[in-house]
Design an enzyme around this catalytic site. Structure first.
Site, PDB file in Angstrom:
ATOM      1  CB  CYS A   1      48.752  15.844  73.797  1.00 34.25           C
ATOM      2  SG  CYS A   1      47.623  14.505  74.191  1.00 34.25           S
TER       3      CYS A   1
ATOM      4  CB  CYS B   1      45.083  16.256  73.642  1.00 36.04           C
ATOM      5  SG  CYS B   1      45.890  15.293  74.919  1.00 36.04           S
ATOM      6  CG  ASP B   2      45.787  19.498  71.281  1.00 38.78           C
ATOM      7  OD1 ASP B   2      44.695  19.544  71.878  1.00 38.78           O
ATOM      8  OD2 ASP B   2      46.843  19.931  71.764  1.00 38.78           O
TER       9      ASP B   2
HETATM   10  C1  LIG Z   1      48.818  21.162  75.796  1.00 39.44           C
HETATM   11  C2  LIG Z   1      48.134  19.958  76.369  1.00 39.44           C
HETATM   12  C3  LIG Z   1      46.845  19.643  75.976  1.00 39.44           C
HETATM   13  C4  LIG Z   1      46.207  18.538  76.502  1.00 39.44           C
HETATM   14  N1  LIG Z   1      44.931  18.283  76.105  1.00 39.44           N
HETATM   15  C5  LIG Z   1      44.281  17.230  76.634  1.00 39.44           C
HETATM   16  C6  LIG Z   1      42.941  16.951  76.246  1.00 39.44           C
HETATM   17  O1  LIG Z   1      42.353  17.643  75.404  1.00 39.44           O
HETATM   18  N2  LIG Z   1      42.341  15.878  76.813  1.00 39.44           N
HETATM   19  C7  LIG Z   1      42.980  15.074  77.727  1.00 39.44           C
HETATM   20  O2  LIG Z   1      42.361  14.128  78.226  1.00 39.44           O
HETATM   21  N3  LIG Z   1      44.247  15.308  78.097  1.00 39.44           N
HETATM   22  C8  LIG Z   1      44.909  16.361  77.586  1.00 39.44           C
HETATM   23  N4  LIG Z   1      46.205  16.597  77.939  1.00 39.44           N
HETATM   24  C9  LIG Z   1      46.855  15.674  78.886  1.00 39.44           C
HETATM   25  C10 LIG Z   1      46.379  16.005  80.309  1.00 39.44           C
HETATM   26  O3  LIG Z   1      46.555  17.381  80.536  1.00 39.44           O
HETATM   27  C11 LIG Z   1      47.137  15.194  81.344  1.00 39.44           C
HETATM   28  O4  LIG Z   1      47.029  13.820  81.046  1.00 39.44           O
HETATM   29  C12 LIG Z   1      46.586  15.451  82.737  1.00 39.44           C
HETATM   30  O5  LIG Z   1      46.592  16.826  83.040  1.00 39.44           O
HETATM   31  C13 LIG Z   1      47.383  14.704  83.801  1.00 39.44           C
HETATM   32  O6  LIG Z   1      46.815  15.010  85.026  1.00 39.44           O
HETATM   33  P1  LIG Z   1      47.620  14.888  86.382  1.00 39.44           P
HETATM   34  O7  LIG Z   1      46.661  15.292  87.435  1.00 39.44           O
HETATM   35  O8  LIG Z   1      48.265  13.575  86.481  1.00 39.44           O
HETATM   36  O9  LIG Z   1      48.827  15.928  86.300  1.00 39.44           O
HETATM   37  P2  LIG Z   1      49.004  17.419  85.788  1.00 39.44           P
HETATM   38  O10 LIG Z   1      47.829  17.961  85.077  1.00 39.44           O
HETATM   39  O11 LIG Z   1      50.321  17.406  85.105  1.00 39.44           O
HETATM   40  O12 LIG Z   1      49.154  18.223  87.161  1.00 39.44           O
HETATM   41  C14 LIG Z   1      50.257  18.032  87.975  1.00 39.44           C
HETATM   42  C15 LIG Z   1      50.110  18.937  89.184  1.00 39.44           C
HETATM   43  O13 LIG Z   1      51.137  18.625  90.132  1.00 39.44           O
HETATM   44  C16 LIG Z   1      51.675  19.825  90.628  1.00 39.44           C
HETATM   45  N5  LIG Z   1      53.007  19.535  91.142  1.00 39.44           N
HETATM   46  C17 LIG Z   1      54.082  19.038  90.484  1.00 39.44           C
HETATM   47  N6  LIG Z   1      55.131  18.946  91.336  1.00 39.44           N
HETATM   48  C18 LIG Z   1      54.684  19.390  92.544  1.00 39.44           C
HETATM   49  C19 LIG Z   1      55.290  19.540  93.834  1.00 39.44           C
HETATM   50  N7  LIG Z   1      56.571  19.226  94.039  1.00 39.44           N
HETATM   51  N8  LIG Z   1      54.539  20.028  94.850  1.00 39.44           N
HETATM   52  C20 LIG Z   1      53.228  20.336  94.656  1.00 39.44           C
HETATM   53  N9  LIG Z   1      52.607  20.195  93.468  1.00 39.44           N
HETATM   54  C21 LIG Z   1      53.335  19.742  92.432  1.00 39.44           C
HETATM   55  C22 LIG Z   1      51.610  20.786  89.469  1.00 39.44           C
HETATM   56  O14 LIG Z   1      51.656  22.130  89.922  1.00 39.44           O
HETATM   57  C23 LIG Z   1      50.233  20.424  88.879  1.00 39.44           C
HETATM   58  O15 LIG Z   1      49.226  21.105  89.556  1.00 39.44           O
HETATM   59  C24 LIG Z   1      46.877  17.701  77.441  1.00 39.44           C
HETATM   60  C25 LIG Z   1      48.181  18.013  77.844  1.00 39.44           C
HETATM   61  C26 LIG Z   1      48.807  19.126  77.325  1.00 39.44           C
HETATM   62  C27 LIG Z   1      50.211  19.466  77.787  1.00 39.44           C
END
Ligand SMILES: Cc1cc2nc3c(=O)[nH]c(=O)nc-3n(C[C@H](O)[C@H](O)[C@H](O)COP(=O)(O)OP(=O)(O)OC[C@H]3O[C@@H](n4cnc5c(N)ncnc54)[C@H](O)[C@@H]3O)c2cc1C
Length: 323
Positions: A141, A144-145
């Site tokens: 990302c 992000c980084d």
């Molecule tokens: C290394 C890294 C660094 C990042 N740094 C930043 C940052 O500094 N700032 C920023 O704004 N964004 C950052 N991001 C992006 C950010 O993490 C994502 O945009 C954000 O987490 C998305 O949130 P979400 O809730 O949609 O999903 P996610 O955080 O992807 O969470 C998905 C959830 O769904 C669950 N899940 C999936 N399938 C199932 C299922 N079948 N049953 C039950 N649960 C399930 C998973 O276990 C997880 O808990 C970063 C991403 C990465 C990979």
């Protein structure tokens, strides 16, 4: 109702920023949400050390701590957080219909509303040195980084629009960006290709792949390999950005929810409504453009408000019908 069957108002699938924000709003609206965390409790941010751009943390915060705090906030208002994977869904087509959600292939829960927040997973190259240095200079990302590599030399892998977009974003911050393209051409649109080609501090290397990421604790360089000649070359970089795409975690909804060709759930304009009444989608599972914690949290909030309004509308119709 069988012993196995439980009926709830709001089922939240996933425990990232979208899921927890939906939980905070749903719990405060007395929807008594039950959340299943999935295989990655806390979501993608638990894999990063430093989150510097989430509003409200002037000094930044590490990802796992931030997600722990979101969980505590959701639980404070009565969200029930459970460990488990949703393995199947059977969504109703009827307004006011009951949705069946299967957890861990055994327990079936009936829900009046479902909020999907299953996120997306970044694709990686899957070479051992890259996996070892994830979080130590290897990132998926740039937005992000990228800031952590201000004034430094970095490399980026990818050839599509996102890779081109991220390369130009990095070029604004970093001293030099080396872009590795596996083929002899880029997949990005002509306009994006033109953009990266016109930026002085981006060097594009075609027919080039990462052979190894160099460094013990942190990235110190990469060994590139030309896939036509086999010639290897080391360059010194402090960051390696992987921009080869994301996969939304939406396979279990296939055939039930409308999705685009890559599996992102399609929501109706300016809402989190899916094509099934009472089923709402938030976060990265429905967003291939922004993919940030704060935008995921924003749509999590929207999903809870949409669920609350949907339940109120269903209830008022039921009252009218029975009077
Ligand atoms: C290394 C890294 C660094 C990042 N740094 C930043 C940052 O500094 N700032 C920023 O704004 N964004 C950052 N991001 C992006 C950010 O993490 C994502 O945009 C954000 O987490 C998305 O949130 P979400 O809730 O949609 O999903 P996610 O955080 O992807 O969470 C998905 C959830 O769904 C669950 N899940 C999936 N399938 C199932 C299922 N079948 N049953 C039950 N649960 C399930 C998973 O276990 C997880 O808990 C970063 C991403 C990465 C990979």
């Amino acid at each position: 109702m069988s012993e196995q069957m439980e009926r709830i108002k709001t089922f939240i699938i996933g425990s990232g920023p979208a899921g927890y924000t939906a939980a905070i709003y749903a719990a405060r609206a007395d929807l008594k949400p039950v959340m299943y965390t999935g295989m990655e409790p806390g979501g993608q941010l638990t894999t990063t050390t430093e989150v510097d751009n989430f509003p409200g943390y002037p000094e930044g915060i590490d990802g796992p701590t931030m997600m722990m705090q979101l969980q505590q906030q959701a639980e404070r208002f009565g969200t029930e957080v459970r460990i488990g994977m949703v393995t199947a869904v059977d969504f109703s087509d009827e307004i006011g219909g009951i949705h069946k959600v299967t957890v861990d292939e055994s327990k079936v829960i009936e829900a009046e509303t479902v909020i999907i927040s299953t996120g997306a997973s970044a694709k990686y190259l899957n070479i051992p040195s890259e996996q070892r240095l994830r979080g130590g200079g290897v990132s998926a990302c740039a937005v992000c980084d990228g800031f952590f590599y201000k004034g430094q030399e970095v490399a980026i892998v990818g050839a599509g629009d996102t890779a081109a977009e991220e390369a130009s974003y990095l070029a604004n911050i970093c001293k030099k960006v080396t872009m590795l393209v596996r083929k002899d051409h880029m997949r990005a649109s002509k306009a994006m290709q033109h953009r990266v080609n016109s930026i002085d501090n981006i060097e594009i290397r075609y027919n080039t792949e990462v052979d190894e990421v160099l460094g013990d604790q942190v990235v110190e360089g990469i060994r590139m390999v030309n896939n036509e000649t086999g010639e290897k070359e080391d360059i010194a970089v402090t960051g390696l950005f992987i921009a080869i795409g994301h996969k939304p975690n939406t396979d279990i909804f296939k055939g039930q929810l409308d999705m685009d060709e890559t599996g992102y759930i399609i929501t109706q304009a300016k809402s989190t409504k899916t094509n099934k009444p009472g089923v709402f989608a938030s976060g990265d599972a429905q967003d291939k453009i922004y993919r940030q914690a704060v935008t995921a949290a924003g749509t999590g909030c929207m999903a809870a408000l949409d669920a609350e309004r949907y339940l109120a509308a269903v209830e008022s119709k039921e009252i009218l019908a029975s009077s």
